[in-house]
Design a protein around this motif. Structure first.
Motif, PDB file in Angstrom:
ATOM      1  N   GLY A 186       0.828  -1.214   0.000  1.00  0.00           N
ATOM      2  CA  GLY A 186       0.000   0.000   0.000  1.00  0.00           C
ATOM      3  C   GLY A 186       0.850   1.247   0.000  1.00  0.00           C
ATOM      4  O   GLY A 186       0.457   2.255  -0.558  1.00  0.00           O
ATOM      5  N   THR A 187       2.051   1.190   0.600  1.00  0.00           N
ATOM      6  CA  THR A 187       2.942   2.338   0.486  1.00  0.00           C
ATOM      7  C   THR A 187       3.627   2.252  -0.871  1.00  0.00           C
ATOM      8  O   THR A 187       3.380   1.330  -1.646  1.00  0.00           O
ATOM      9  CB  THR A 187       3.998   2.336   1.605  1.00  0.00           C
ATOM     10  OG1 THR A 187       4.742   1.144   1.491  1.00  0.00           O
ATOM     11  CG2 THR A 187       3.352   2.458   2.958  1.00  0.00           C
ATOM     12  N   GLY A 188       4.461   3.152  -1.158  1.00  0.00           N
ATOM     13  CA  GLY A 188       5.100   3.244  -2.463  1.00  0.00           C
ATOM     14  C   GLY A 188       5.858   2.000  -2.886  1.00  0.00           C
ATOM     15  O   GLY A 188       5.917   1.679  -4.065  1.00  0.00           O
ATOM     16  N   GLY A 189       6.436   1.281  -1.956  1.00  0.00           N
ATOM     17  CA  GLY A 189       7.194   0.088  -2.301  1.00  0.00           C
ATOM     18  C   GLY A 189       8.578   0.440  -2.798  1.00  0.00           C
ATOM     19  O   GLY A 189       9.057   1.571  -2.641  1.00  0.00           O
ATOM     20  N   LYS A 190       9.239  -0.537  -3.430  1.00  0.00           N
ATOM     21  CA  LYS A 190      10.618  -0.361  -3.895  1.00  0.00           C
ATOM     22  C   LYS A 190      10.812  -1.189  -5.159  1.00  0.00           C
ATOM     23  O   LYS A 190      10.059  -2.150  -5.391  1.00  0.00           O
ATOM     24  CB  LYS A 190      11.581  -0.827  -2.809  1.00  0.00           C
ATOM     25  CG  LYS A 190      11.332  -2.293  -2.453  1.00  0.00           C
ATOM     26  CD  LYS A 190      12.215  -2.820  -1.357  1.00  0.00           C
ATOM     27  CE  LYS A 190      11.892  -4.283  -1.097  1.00  0.00           C
ATOM     28  NZ  LYS A 190      12.690  -4.870  -0.030  1.00  0.00           N
ATOM     29  N   PRO A 191      11.786  -0.844  -6.004  1.00  0.00           N
ATOM     30  CA  PRO A 191      12.005  -1.660  -7.208  1.00  0.00           C
ATOM     31  C   PRO A 191      12.694  -2.982  -6.855  1.00  0.00           C
ATOM     32  O   PRO A 191      13.518  -3.018  -5.938  1.00  0.00           O
ATOM     33  CB  PRO A 191      12.916  -0.778  -8.061  1.00  0.00           C
ATOM     34  CG  PRO A 191      13.552   0.192  -7.125  1.00  0.00           C
ATOM     35  CD  PRO A 191      12.672   0.315  -5.920  1.00  0.00           C
ATOM     36  N   ALA A 192      12.305  -4.033  -7.601  1.00  0.00           N
ATOM     37  CA  ALA A 192      12.969  -5.331  -7.441  1.00  0.00           C
ATOM     38  C   ALA A 192      13.283  -5.886  -8.819  1.00  0.00           C
ATOM     39  O   ALA A 192      12.455  -5.796  -9.731  1.00  0.00           O
ATOM     40  CB  ALA A 192      12.058  -6.293  -6.690  1.00  0.00           C
ATOM     41  N   THR A 193      14.518  -6.407  -8.977  1.00  0.00           N
ATOM     42  CA  THR A 193      14.901  -7.017 -10.255  1.00  0.00           C
ATOM     43  C   THR A 193      14.637  -8.516 -10.169  1.00  0.00           C
ATOM     44  O   THR A 193      14.963  -9.154  -9.169  1.00  0.00           O
ATOM     45  CB  THR A 193      16.384  -6.749 -10.542  1.00  0.00           C
ATOM     46  OG1 THR A 193      16.600  -5.347 -10.427  1.00  0.00           O
ATOM     47  CG2 THR A 193      16.769  -7.210 -11.943  1.00  0.00           C
ATOM     48  N   LEU A 194      14.000  -9.066 -11.220  1.00  0.00           N
ATOM     49  CA  LEU A 194      13.650 -10.485 -11.233  1.00  0.00           C
ATOM     50  C   LEU A 194      14.663 -11.274 -12.076  1.00  0.00           C
ATOM     51  O   LEU A 194      15.442 -10.679 -12.822  1.00  0.00           O
ATOM     52  CB  LEU A 194      12.247 -10.673 -11.796  1.00  0.00           C
ATOM     53  CG  LEU A 194      11.171  -9.774 -11.154  1.00  0.00           C
ATOM     54  CD1 LEU A 194       9.803 -10.028 -11.772  1.00  0.00           C
ATOM     55  CD2 LEU A 194      11.125  -9.985  -9.641  1.00  0.00           C
ATOM     56  N   VAL A 195      14.617 -12.599 -11.961  1.00  0.00           N
ATOM     57  CA  VAL A 195      15.595 -13.437 -12.690  1.00  0.00           C
ATOM     58  C   VAL A 195      15.646 -13.145 -14.176  1.00  0.00           C
ATOM     59  O   VAL A 195      16.680 -13.288 -14.820  1.00  0.00           O
ATOM     60  CB  VAL A 195      15.332 -14.957 -12.538  1.00  0.00           C
ATOM     61  CG1 VAL A 195      15.825 -15.457 -11.208  1.00  0.00           C
ATOM     62  CG2 VAL A 195      13.880 -15.295 -12.752  1.00  0.00           C
ATOM     63  N   THR A 196      14.507 -12.749 -14.748  1.00  0.00           N
ATOM     64  CA  THR A 196      14.468 -12.514 -16.193  1.00  0.00           C
ATOM     65  C   THR A 196      14.973 -11.128 -16.568  1.00  0.00           C
ATOM     66  O   THR A 196      15.039 -10.787 -17.739  1.00  0.00           O
ATOM     67  CB  THR A 196      13.014 -12.626 -16.679  1.00  0.00           C
ATOM     68  OG1 THR A 196      12.238 -11.707 -15.896  1.00  0.00           O
ATOM     69  CG2 THR A 196      12.470 -14.028 -16.524  1.00  0.00           C
ATOM     70  N   GLY A 197      15.274 -10.304 -15.543  1.00  0.00           N
ATOM     71  CA  GLY A 197      15.723  -8.946 -15.827  1.00  0.00           C
ATOM     72  C   GLY A 197      14.610  -7.919 -15.680  1.00  0.00           C
ATOM     73  O   GLY A 197      14.869  -6.723 -15.696  1.00  0.00           O
ATOM     74  N   ALA A 198      13.348  -8.404 -15.562  1.00  0.00           N
ATOM     75  CA  ALA A 198      12.226  -7.473 -15.397  1.00  0.00           C
ATOM     76  C   ALA A 198      12.363  -6.735 -14.070  1.00  0.00           C
ATOM     77  O   ALA A 198      12.855  -7.303 -13.098  1.00  0.00           O
ATOM     78  CB  ALA A 198      10.910  -8.240 -15.427  1.00  0.00           C
ATOM     79  N   VAL A 199      11.930  -5.476 -14.063  1.00  0.00           N
ATOM     80  CA  VAL A 199      11.946  -4.707 -12.820  1.00  0.00           C
ATOM     81  C   VAL A 199      10.501  -4.385 -12.438  1.00  0.00           C
ATOM     82  O   VAL A 199       9.726  -3.884 -13.254  1.00  0.00           O
ATOM     83  CB  VAL A 199      12.766  -3.408 -12.976  1.00  0.00           C
ATOM     84  CG1 VAL A 199      12.719  -2.584 -11.689  1.00  0.00           C
ATOM     85  CG2 VAL A 199      14.204  -3.735 -13.361  1.00  0.00           C
ATOM     86  N   VAL A 200      10.146  -4.719 -11.189  1.00  0.00           N
ATOM     87  CA  VAL A 200       8.768  -4.596 -10.720  1.00  0.00           C
ATOM     88  C   VAL A 200       8.782  -3.859  -9.388  1.00  0.00           C
ATOM     89  O   VAL A 200       9.700  -4.046  -8.593  1.00  0.00           O
ATOM     90  CB  VAL A 200       8.172  -6.018 -10.504  1.00  0.00           C
ATOM     91  CG1 VAL A 200       6.773  -5.951  -9.915  1.00  0.00           C
ATOM     92  CG2 VAL A 200       8.160  -6.799 -11.800  1.00  0.00           C
ATOM     93  N   ARG A 201       7.782  -3.024  -9.133  1.00  0.00           N
ATOM     94  CA  ARG A 201       7.680  -2.407  -7.797  1.00  0.00           C
ATOM     95  C   ARG A 201       7.049  -3.402  -6.848  1.00  0.00           C
ATOM     96  O   ARG A 201       5.990  -3.973  -7.141  1.00  0.00           O
ATOM     97  CB  ARG A 201       6.841  -1.131  -7.841  1.00  0.00           C
ATOM     98  CG  ARG A 201       7.560   0.038  -8.472  1.00  0.00           C
ATOM     99  CD  ARG A 201       6.981   1.378  -8.061  1.00  0.00           C
ATOM    100  NE  ARG A 201       7.450   1.818  -6.748  1.00  0.00           N
ATOM    101  CZ  ARG A 201       8.651   2.361  -6.521  1.00  0.00           C
ATOM    102  NH1 ARG A 201       9.495   2.533  -7.512  1.00  0.00           N
ATOM    103  NH2 ARG A 201       9.013   2.728  -5.289  1.00  0.00           N
ATOM    104  N   VAL A 202       7.720  -3.615  -5.705  1.00  0.00           N
ATOM    105  CA  VAL A 202       7.201  -4.590  -4.727  1.00  0.00           C
ATOM    106  C   VAL A 202       7.058  -3.882  -3.381  1.00  0.00           C
ATOM    107  O   VAL A 202       7.712  -2.858  -3.138  1.00  0.00           O
ATOM    108  CB  VAL A 202       8.150  -5.803  -4.587  1.00  0.00           C
ATOM    109  CG1 VAL A 202       8.278  -6.555  -5.901  1.00  0.00           C
ATOM    110  CG2 VAL A 202       9.522  -5.378  -4.083  1.00  0.00           C
ATOM    111  N   PRO A 203       6.218  -4.420  -2.467  1.00  0.00           N
ATOM    112  CA  PRO A 203       6.125  -3.849  -1.115  1.00  0.00           C
ATOM    113  C   PRO A 203       7.472  -3.987  -0.393  1.00  0.00           C
ATOM    114  O   PRO A 203       8.275  -4.863  -0.735  1.00  0.00           O
ATOM    115  CB  PRO A 203       5.065  -4.709  -0.428  1.00  0.00           C
ATOM    116  CG  PRO A 203       4.367  -5.435  -1.519  1.00  0.00           C
ATOM    117  CD  PRO A 203       5.321  -5.563  -2.660  1.00  0.00           C
ATOM    118  N   LEU A 204       7.693  -3.141   0.597  1.00  0.00           N
ATOM    119  CA  LEU A 204       8.996  -3.103   1.266  1.00  0.00           C
ATOM    120  C   LEU A 204       9.355  -4.419   1.963  1.00  0.00           C
ATOM    121  O   LEU A 204      10.516  -4.777   2.088  1.00  0.00           O
ATOM    122  CB  LEU A 204       9.019  -1.951   2.279  1.00  0.00           C
ATOM    123  CG  LEU A 204       8.856  -0.550   1.656  1.00  0.00           C
ATOM    124  CD1 LEU A 204       8.915   0.517   2.746  1.00  0.00           C
ATOM    125  CD2 LEU A 204       9.922  -0.284   0.600  1.00  0.00           C
TER     126      LEU A 204
END
Lengths: 332, 189
Positions: free
Chosen positions: B148-166
């Motif tokens: 619900g808060t802004g979250g943070k970027p996370a890099t996935l194994v495939t290289g995709a970058v997704v915003r995830v909760p803290l």
């Protein structure tokens, strides 16, 4: 168990109450104006010859005859109403169902309601004023704008429909991505028919969408080649005394200072049928009784047909004709 | 290929336009009272993914496009092609980078993807709506945070970058909605 909702009317109760109100307002207006309400048959052994109109037909069995006959459903009540005028009736109006084949869409239902009226001794401009009066009465719109067909093409597309070449018409069409509509094999000249077809496309897609936004607009003096049943303008044989009303992207009414020359009418019927033959369309029988009536004499008059369903769409801000009909084509 | 007339145009019909297969989205009937009828058609070009409007004269016909969707499972990539298999016939098919486009970052081995074939060649690869991928890199988050808060970027194994909760950490497997590219939840263990 689930019961399908398909039995339900397509228009809401609110829409159909408004329809009744508009119809009664219109009848009251004509009663005050002493215009006579009439009813004419919706079936006829003949029909219109217009290249772009197709009538539906029905098979009739007469108990006193072994032969079954085809009857056309009316695309408009025009010929019967003019026969009445030729027979000495005063100004008349009617609200009637009309039928058109091969027309289904947001603004088209195969069966629809038309208000059509004829005013003896009215010029095109006087009738335009009366259409505007009715729109103000029903839609509470401001006084309408007025522009000629030629002015609008010039203003919105920089095209002079009277004097510019076919090449220019085609190049404007191509600019808008309509190269697939341009007749194949085009070099530098178009038939009048094809030129009109391209002008109709440009008008529909590039002009109609821009005019009549704030207030209705009467578009006047269509080219003589698109005169339909209008008189030719006595001051310029290239023009006709045909007008149309548009409002908020909807084509609402089509009217004429009426052609009352039987020979000219006959010539137009023949030209239509020639074009039909060329296009591989069915040849339509001419309405001989209508021509005979014109021969006796149609008094000077103007007439107009106004789509009641579209008027209702505008009054209620509806997006699809189905919303203002009790049961639209899809609900049959 | 068959030709289709404007009265057969409906949403989902595939036709050829400017040499490219297109999917019809809408077909609106346009007709002036006294004039020629037209079909105003909204369509999506399947290779460039562009949506455009095209007007046809009523009754005109255009060539149909031989386009079909198949459900294939993703096997592996050799760097140049991405290989998929039909799990019933064991037939394999290879798609190039152009067909994959952005879908590259959502490919998970053995996931079933929709492959759109034009004349037998893959032109579009659509991943499943949800895929599960491991996080390879993300900043450590604060404890006690909830989605619900802004979250943070996370890099996935495939290289995709997704915003995830803290609270989501490196090494965890998350569920991502491939249509929006958004984090959906942690994966079920």
């Amino acid at each position: 168990m689930t019961i399908s909702n398909e039995w339900q009317p397509s228009g809401s109760i609110e829409s159909l109450v408004k329809r009744a109100k508009i119809l009664s307002d219109i009848r009251r207006y004509f009663a005050t104006e002493k215009v006579l309400e009439v009813e004419t048959p919706t079936i006829s052994p003949s029909t219109v010859t217009d290249v772009h109109l197709e009538a539906m037909r029905t098979l009739h069995t007469n108990p006193l005859s072994v032969k079954k006959t085809h009857l056309f459903l009316q695309t408009s009540p025009e010929y019967y109403m003019k026969r009445m005028l030729c027979a000495g009736f005063p100004s008349i109006y009617q609200i009637t169902k009309c039928y058109r084949d091969d027309e289904v869409g947001r603004y088209h239902n195969p069966e629809f309601t038309m208000l059509e009226w004829y005013r003896l001794s009215f010029s095109m401009n006087e009738l335009i004023q009366e259409v505007d009066t009715i729109l103000r009465l029903v839609l509470d719109t401001p006084v309408c704008d007025k522009a000629t067909y030629r002015e609008l093409f010039f203003k919105y597309l920089g095209l002079d429909v009277k004097s510019d070449t076919d090449l220019k018409v085609v190049s404007i069409c191509k600019k808008f991505g309509y190269e697939n509509i341009v007749p194949p094999g085009f070099k530098d000249t178009l038939s009048t028919f094809d030129r009109d077809m391209l002008l109709q496309l440009l008008f529909c897609e590039k002009i109609e969408t821009q005019i009549g936004r704030e207030r209705p607009i009467a578009v006047t003096n269509f080219p003589a080649s698109q005169a339909s049943l209008a008189k030719i303008d006595p001051s310029d044989p290239w023009l006709s005394l045909r007008f149309e009303f548009y409002y908020q992207g909807i084509e609402l009414a089509n009217g004429f200072e009426e052609l009352n020359d039987a020979d000219e009418q006959n010539t137009r019927f023949i030209l239509d049928n020639k074009k039909r033959k060329e296009k591989g369309l069915e040849i339509k029988p001419q309405d001989v009784k209508f021509l005979n009536a014109l021969d006796v004499g149609l008094p000077m008059c103007s007439g107009v047909a106004l789509g009641i369903d579209r008027l209702l769409m505008l009054a209620l801000g509806k997006k699809h004709i189905s919303e203002v009909l009790s049961f639209d084509f899809a609900a049959l | 290929m068959a030709h289709f007339s404007t009265n057969e145009f409906k949403a989902g019909l595939k036709i050829m336009l400017d040499g490219e297969p297109c999917n019809i989205l809408e077909n609106e009937y346009v007709k002036p009272g006294k004039g020629q009828a037209f079909s105003r058609v909204k369509l999506r070009k399947l290779i460039s993914n562009k949506v455009l409007e095209k007007t046809f004269r009523s009754g005109d016909s255009v060539e149909g496009a031989d386009v079909m969707d198949t459900e294939l499972s993703y096997l592996y990539t050799d760097g140049e092609f991405w290989h998929f298999m039909n799990n019933e016939t064991f037939e394999q098919i290879a798609a190039d980078e152009k067909a994959l486009g952005d879908s590259i970052k959502w490919l998970v081995e053995n996931d079933t993807c929709t492959i759109t074939l034009w004349n037998g060649t893959p032109i579009v690869v659509t991943p499943p709506n949800f895929v599960e991928l491991a996080i390879t890199e993300t900043d450590p988050g604060l404890k006690g945070d909830t989605a619900g808060t802004g979250g943070k970027p996370a890099t996935l194994v495939t290289g995709a970058v997704v915003r995830v909760p803290l609270f989501v950490q490196k090494g965890e497997i998350i569920r991502v909605d491939t249509r929006s590219g958004e984090y959906a939840s942690r994966a079920q263990k």
